[in-house]
Write an enzyme that holds these catalytic residues in place. Structure first.
Site, PDB file in Angstrom:
ATOM      1  CG  HIS A   7      33.365  80.662  83.700  1.00 27.04           C
ATOM      2  ND1 HIS A   7      32.245  80.741  84.499  1.00 27.04           N
ATOM      3  CD2 HIS A   7      34.123  81.724  84.029  1.00 27.04           C
ATOM      4  CE1 HIS A   7      32.326  81.815  85.269  1.00 27.04           C
ATOM      5  NE2 HIS A   7      33.456  82.433  85.004  1.00 27.04           N
ATOM      6  CG  ASP A  12      29.912  78.233  85.243  1.00 24.87           C
ATOM      7  OD1 ASP A  12      30.940  77.532  85.168  1.00 24.87           O
ATOM      8  OD2 ASP A  12      29.850  79.394  84.807  1.00 24.87           O
ATOM      9  CB  SER A  59      34.028  83.424  88.155  1.00 25.53           C
ATOM     10  OG  SER A  59      33.172  83.989  87.246  1.00 25.53           O
TER      11      SER A  59
HETATM   12  N1  ARG Z   1      29.903  85.965  82.393  1.00 26.08           N
HETATM   13  C1  ARG Z   1      30.606  85.060  83.242  1.00 26.08           C
HETATM   14  C2  ARG Z   1      31.935  85.680  83.654  1.00 26.08           C
HETATM   15  O1  ARG Z   1      32.159  86.830  83.448  1.00 26.08           O
HETATM   16  C3  ARG Z   1      30.788  83.719  82.607  1.00 26.08           C
HETATM   17  C4  ARG Z   1      31.774  83.673  81.502  1.00 26.08           C
HETATM   18  C5  ARG Z   1      32.005  82.330  80.873  1.00 26.08           C
HETATM   19  N2  ARG Z   1      30.997  81.956  79.903  1.00 26.08           N
HETATM   20  C6  ARG Z   1      30.955  82.343  78.592  1.00 26.08           C
HETATM   21  N3  ARG Z   1      29.970  81.953  77.856  1.00 26.08           N
HETATM   22  N4  ARG Z   1      31.859  83.066  78.013  1.00 26.08           N
HETATM   23  O2  ARG Z   1      32.972  85.089  83.829  1.00 26.08           O
HETATM   24  N1  GLU Z   2      31.742  85.373  85.354  1.00 26.31           N
HETATM   25  C1  GLU Z   2      32.497  86.331  86.098  1.00 26.31           C
HETATM   26  C2  GLU Z   2      33.927  85.926  86.440  1.00 26.31           C
HETATM   27  O1  GLU Z   2      34.626  85.305  85.731  1.00 26.31           O
HETATM   28  C3  GLU Z   2      31.756  86.648  87.325  1.00 26.31           C
HETATM   29  C4  GLU Z   2      30.558  87.318  86.965  1.00 26.31           C
HETATM   30  C5  GLU Z   2      30.685  88.781  87.041  1.00 26.31           C
HETATM   31  O2  GLU Z   2      31.515  89.416  86.386  1.00 26.31           O
HETATM   32  O3  GLU Z   2      29.890  89.251  87.830  1.00 26.31           O
HETATM   33  O4  GLU Z   2      34.473  86.320  87.403  1.00 26.31           O
END
Ligand code: ARG
Ligand code: GLU
Length: 713
Positions: free
Chosen positions: A83, A218, A643
């Protein structure tokens, strides 16, 4: 004796419960080292950070401003999340060459794809410059003090020794109570090396996002290129793979429950020291408002994306980014309520006040908590209107966000004049092509209709713009979209052609623009100034509060809030009890991917090749007991920006790739509770399995250093 045992047990539990926090690697204390060793670490603090010899930090650059990455080969090979590479992968994709759907692998270095504008930043050195930055400021009144601090920062960062290809950057910690200088190296020639198909890299997509158990691979791979002196350089065909000061060996030994791990990276922003009244506002008012706006936008985009593959590609990245925080805020609110964060904070504040009284500091700190209450009450309607404006105008309605760019252009003309106007206009004229490539008028019109309706009904009455007062928003929507020129690149280019006055006249005649202008004028006159004024007071209170907490030492462990600088967080691999009778294990396996498999579904489809490998149990050296590990969770305290962060074992080897947090624990940005806050990582063996067995990219495996740290030799 029995009692003593119980007592000892209690002490051990107390010590091991000391987790959470994102620590500055150059300032790790004896306490941190002791805690890490207690958790099982076999390294010393200088293996993690050392300005004079190579250390783990030399393998952990920030990735493109917002994520983290790690160097995993002597040839500058970089691992980060799928991502995090998503925009790059998407921008190389077309309906014919769909790297999002099919994945991308460079089997030779010549096939790696350059990414304009991408930056990877290494920290060379961190230096505490608090004394220099605060020099001669102590007795100045607030405004002059801030001015003097700015001057000092400029002077220190201008004079601190560095090489010509490096950069100095001074950042504030503990809200102005500490200043650290970072010497940085920015690499700009970064090429895409590999990405699995989205059915692996984004498996479970938004349904599984922020949720455990998780089964996502990921990851994506890039390579840093440098000039022939191994220094940063703009893209050039003849650049060579960067030779790192350190790269992470990769452990094939896997993880068990309770194993130590540390997560190294660039957490973006946390607010761990907010007063109870602020947390209450987030839970009761601000999160619900933002969630509702995004909820509506997402439902509409989803409807279109499921029916039309071209729209699916166009909106994939936008959708993911809107969905991400939409869901996070829901989890956060839930966790804050469940853990009673507001009451916990209230109790802390009471203890704080008692301590203030006891130490005879009432004159300086005695009114802090009450002042927070007053100011947060006062800011409430402005904060709500501000969130609506940001969510509806600046972000989630495409027509309004383009219109707002034109509005800023007009403001620029008014404040800075002709030349600034022309420069910005040219940037927009050329740059908007990218935006319209992924634009669909039908989608946008429907989103607009919904969001403008929320805006007209939910923004506090005194901040509703004239253009939305007593109007039928359905009719407004169709009128605007029948007339506006903001819905295609060709049309907006026409608007932006001619001399300045002609352009300003043309845009001011556009129905879409007129609406944006009415909304923005109202916001900028009635909301923003007052918001800024109160917020300035709140910022000053927060600074004093943090100073008081540091001074009175009411908290035994106090780390600075995240600010996108390099941090270490550490913990154990650990499951958790999510709710009554629901206990989660800490590791997932490929079996779980197959359990979630929904043929043809855009979130849960599984590639036939992966099913085949699963059926044959063809896991090579990456499997464990006949099973293929996929993800695991731990107690490290992470946030957005972590991330792509490496999860590192007790001896400094890579074991996982951080990418998320669990649903019940997403509130850790505001309140970290070791019982339920968990970070989610992809097991590094799954990454290797996909590269090797799924993609057949032996060229990549050959670059890596695979180790067995747990095997005695
Ligand atoms: N929650 C993770 C973060 O904050 C992954 C985000 C990407 N994935 C998504 N389905 N939007 O970055
Ligand atoms: N998916 C998140 C990011 O883009 C990391 C996960 C979180 O926020 O803990 O940094």
């Amino acid at each position: 004796m029995r009692f003593l045992k119980l007592f000892l047990l209690f002490v051990v539990v107390q010590v091991s419960a000391q987790q959470g926090g994102m620590w500055v690697p150059s300032l790790l204390s004896g306490m941190n080292e002791q805690e890490m060793k207690h958790l099982g670490m076999k390294m010393s603090a200088s293996d993690i950070y050392d300005a004079n010899k190579s250390s783990l930090k030399d393998a952990v650059p920030q990735f493109d401003g917002g994520c983290t990455s790690e160097v995993i080969s002597p040839k500058g090979l970089l691992l980060t999340n799928h991502h995090c590479g998503f925009d790059a992968i998407q921008s190389h994709s077309t309906v014919d060459h769909d790297y999002l759907t099919d994945g991308f692998w460079a089997y030779k270095m010549e096939d790696e794809l350059p990414n304009e504008g991408m930056v990877v930043t290494f920290v060379i050195k961190i230096e505490d410059v608090t004394a220099q930055v605060l020099a001669n400021t102590a007795d100045l009144p607030e405004a002059e003090k801030q001015k003097k601090i700015k001057e000092n920062i400029a002077a220190v960062s201008g004079s601190f020794p560095k090489e010509s290809w490096q950069e100095n950057s001074i950042r504030t910690f503990y809200e102005g109570n500490q200043y650290l200088l970072f010497v940085l190296e920015n690499f700009k020639d970064i090429r895409l090396v590999g990405a699995p198909p989205s059915s692996i890299g984004k498996f479970g997509s938004d349904t599984d996002n922020w949720v455990w158990p998780r089964h996502t691979g990921d990851f994506s791979l890039f390579r840093i290129y440098a000039d022939k002196n191994n220094h940063p350089a703009a893209y050039a065909k003849e650049n060579v793979p960067y030779v790192p000061k350190h790269f992470l060996p990769i452990s094939l030994d896997g993880v068990k429950e309770n194993d130590f791990n540390l997560v190294y990276g660039y957490p973006g922003r946390t607010t761990e020291y907010l007063p109870a009244v602020a947390v209450e506002q987030i839970v009761n008012t601000l999160n619900p408002a933002k969630i509702e706006v995004r909820d509506r936008a997402l439902k509409i985009e989803d409807g279109f994306m499921r029916k039309d593959n071209a729209i699916k590609i166009q909106y994939a990245s936008k959708y993911a980014s809107i969905a991400n925080y939409w869901k996070k805020w829901m989890g956060e609110s839930l966790g804050l309520k469940k853990s009673n964060a507001v009451n916990v904070k209230r109790a802390e504040e009471q203890r704080f006040n008692e301590e203030v009284a006891k130490k005879g500091k009432t004159a300086v700190y005695g009114s802090l908590i009450v002042d927070f209450e007053t100011n947060y009450k006062e800011i409430a309607p402005y904060a709500l209107a501000r969130d609506y404006f940001n969510e509806v105008v600046v972000r989630n309605t495409e027509l309004l966000s383009v219109g707002y760019k034109l509005y800023q252009l007009e403001q620029l003309y008014k404040t800075k004049g002709e030349q600034a106007f022309t420069e910005r206009k040219n940037v927009l004229y050329n740059g908007l092509g990218e935006f319209y490539k992924d634009y669909n008028k039908a989608v946008d019109e429907k989103v607009f209709g919904e969001l403008i309706d929320i805006y007209a009904r939910k923004v506090p009455a005194e901040f509703i713009p004239p253009a939305l007062t007593n109007v039928d928003t359905k009719k407004l929507t169709s009128d605007v979209y029948a007339a506006t020129q903001l819905t295609s690149y060709g049309e907006i280019q026409k608007l932006l052609t001619g001399d300045t006055q002609t352009i300003l006249n043309k845009i001011n005649n556009d129905k879409g623009y007129q609406l944006v202008k009415s909304m923005a004028d109202t916001y900028l006159n009635k909301v923003a100034p007052k918001y800024d004024e109160i917020n300035l007071r709140i910022t000053a209170l927060q600074r004093t509060y943090i100073k008081a907490l540091l001074e009175l030492k009411t908290k035994a462990r106090m780390f600075p809030d995240a600010n996108s600088t390099l941090r270490v967080t550490y913990g154990k691999v650990k499951g958790y009890k999510a709710k009554d009778a629901t206990i989660y294990e800490s590791r997932t396996y490929l079996d779980g991917v197959l359990e979630k498999y929904i043929p043809g579904d855009y979130e849960f489809d599984v590639s036939p090749k992966l099913i085949d490998l699963y059926n044959k149990k063809d896991y090579g050296p990456y499997g464990e007991g006949g099973k293929m590990p996929v993800c695991f969770i731990g107690t490290s305290h992470t946030t957005g920006g972590n991330s792509g962060s490496p999860a590192i074992d007790a001896k400094g080897n890579l074991i996982g790739l951080n990418f998320d947090r669990v649903w019940e624990g997403t509130m850790s940005d505001i309140y970290y509770d070791p019982a339920i806050c968990r970070n989610v990582m992809t097991d590094i063996r799954y990454v290797l399995f996909i590269i090797d067995k799924f993609a057949g990219a032996q060229n990549i495996i050959d670059e890596l250093k695979l180790v067995h740290p747990k095997k005695k030799r």
